[in-house]
Design a protein around this motif. Sequence first.
Motif, PDB file in Angstrom:
ATOM      1  N   UNK A 192      -5.118 -13.866   3.880  1.00 26.46           N
ATOM      2  CA  UNK A 192      -5.477 -12.448   3.892  1.00 26.46           C
ATOM      3  C   UNK A 192      -5.314 -11.894   2.483  1.00 26.46           C
ATOM      4  N   UNK A 193      -6.257 -11.049   2.083  1.00 28.43           N
ATOM      5  CA  UNK A 193      -6.199 -10.463   0.749  1.00 28.43           C
ATOM      6  C   UNK A 193      -5.822  -8.982   0.819  1.00 28.43           C
ATOM      7  N   UNK A 194      -5.463  -8.448  -0.329  1.00 27.39           N
ATOM      8  CA  UNK A 194      -5.083  -7.036  -0.421  1.00 27.39           C
ATOM      9  C   UNK A 194      -6.235  -6.140   0.033  1.00 27.39           C
ATOM     10  N   UNK A 195      -5.905  -5.108   0.791  1.00 26.12           N
ATOM     11  CA  UNK A 195      -6.906  -4.126   1.230  1.00 26.12           C
ATOM     12  C   UNK A 195      -6.279  -2.742   1.140  1.00 26.12           C
ATOM     13  N   UNK A 196      -6.284  -2.176  -0.044  1.00 25.51           N
ATOM     14  CA  UNK A 196      -5.659  -0.888  -0.319  1.00 25.51           C
ATOM     15  C   UNK A 196      -6.747   0.112  -0.719  1.00 25.51           C
ATOM     16  N   UNK A 197      -7.046   1.032   0.172  1.00 31.91           N
ATOM     17  CA  UNK A 197      -8.129   1.982  -0.084  1.00 31.91           C
ATOM     18  C   UNK A 197      -7.823   2.929  -1.242  1.00 31.91           C
ATOM     19  N   UNK A 198      -6.572   3.074  -1.597  1.00 29.36           N
ATOM     20  CA  UNK A 198      -6.228   3.969  -2.706  1.00 29.36           C
ATOM     21  C   UNK A 198      -6.509   3.336  -4.066  1.00 29.36           C
ATOM     22  N   UNK A 199      -6.603   2.006  -4.125  1.00 30.88           N
ATOM     23  CA  UNK A 199      -6.821   1.319  -5.406  1.00 30.88           C
ATOM     24  C   UNK A 199      -8.074   0.463  -5.422  1.00 30.88           C
ATOM     25  N   UNK A 200      -8.736   0.301  -4.275  1.00 31.48           N
ATOM     26  CA  UNK A 200      -9.898  -0.579  -4.181  1.00 31.48           C
ATOM     27  C   UNK A 200     -11.092   0.213  -3.645  1.00 31.48           C
ATOM     28  N   UNK A 201     -11.900   0.782  -4.526  1.00 29.53           N
ATOM     29  CA  UNK A 201     -12.999   1.649  -4.074  1.00 29.53           C
ATOM     30  C   UNK A 201     -14.048   0.940  -3.234  1.00 29.53           C
ATOM     31  N   UNK A 202     -14.167  -0.383  -3.362  1.00 25.70           N
ATOM     32  CA  UNK A 202     -15.164  -1.108  -2.587  1.00 25.70           C
ATOM     33  C   UNK A 202     -14.888  -1.131  -1.099  1.00 25.70           C
ATOM     34  N   UNK A 203     -13.663  -0.812  -0.697  1.00 26.16           N
ATOM     35  CA  UNK A 203     -13.325  -0.802   0.718  1.00 26.16           C
ATOM     36  C   UNK A 203     -14.017   0.333   1.472  1.00 26.16           C
TER      37      UNK A 203
END
Length: 331
Positions: free
Chosen positions: A182-193
């Motif tokens: 599983x990879x990082x999924x942080x909407x505050x730092x990853x705009x592609x999410x």
Amino acid sequence: MLIRSSDSGRIHPVPSEITPREVFTGRRDLLRQVAAGAAGLTLASWAARDARAQMPRPGVLAALPATPSGLAGAQVIDKPTSYKDATTYNNFYEFGTDKSDPARLAHTLKTRPWSVEIDGLVKKPGRYGLEDLLKWSAMEERIYRLRCVEGWSMVIPWVGYSLSELIRRVEPQPSARYVEFYTQADRTTMPGLRSSIIDWPYVEGLRMDEAQHPLTLLAFGMYGEVLPNQNGAPLRLVVPWKYGFKSAKSLVRIRFVDKQPVSSWEKSAPQEYGFYSNVNPLVDHPRWSQANERRIGEDGLLAKRRKTLMFNGYEPQVGSLYAGMDLKKFF
């Protein structure tokens, strides 16, 4: 055990160290020129782009010393891709779908502190700090080919150690047949999410014997330095005989399971992406051929395409893993 560290020891780039936006708009201009058939103007623009680009280079990030690996297949004779190209032409959809998006936007990724949860069918589950993982084995430099499903390839000197070293330490139970990442999924730092292109977080998987193969690398760096954010900092998977999307970036969880995982691209488009995703020039993607590829950095966009090698050239080392399998059915 999670070991926390202060952000004062920053080892990844700040926004000012990321490639300027104008460098990448130039790349898009270049594509439009090629489409229009302006070959002479294209070559001139490419040269001008190289001359003015202020790209990150070794010496910007913290050094990560390593010993050259003596493992068979770990030192390909191909010329390595330039650091500039390897860090500015990336697939990392958590930061956008354009190849220039990761280098432009990944400075928002916070890599300290960082930990990885290891769980499932394993005798020593836990949340392990990055500092712990860095000490679990000696660092090696391995020069691997990386082949992308879209038809481009690179040759990169990675720094890390065999994933089998981590597997050995956490002691999987006999019933564990697969490893799920599983990879990082942080909407505050990853705009592609914000995109619904896949169901986040990004999930990948390997059969246990694939995960334990000596060539499967847990990478912490490249070109003698820690990983740039856009290349999957602070640690990622590198499986050189599979298409690049199998090499999950910015890992936060490794889970040992008894059933075959459903990977993110397999879930999103099962008619296009199978679980194994081995580089196989005999199995075309539904929308393009996989019989040849373009090596990034060779004569710009007009580079002559080269023949794709079975298992990305690693058939002598990994072919036996798939003996007797129908590689068109298990693609």
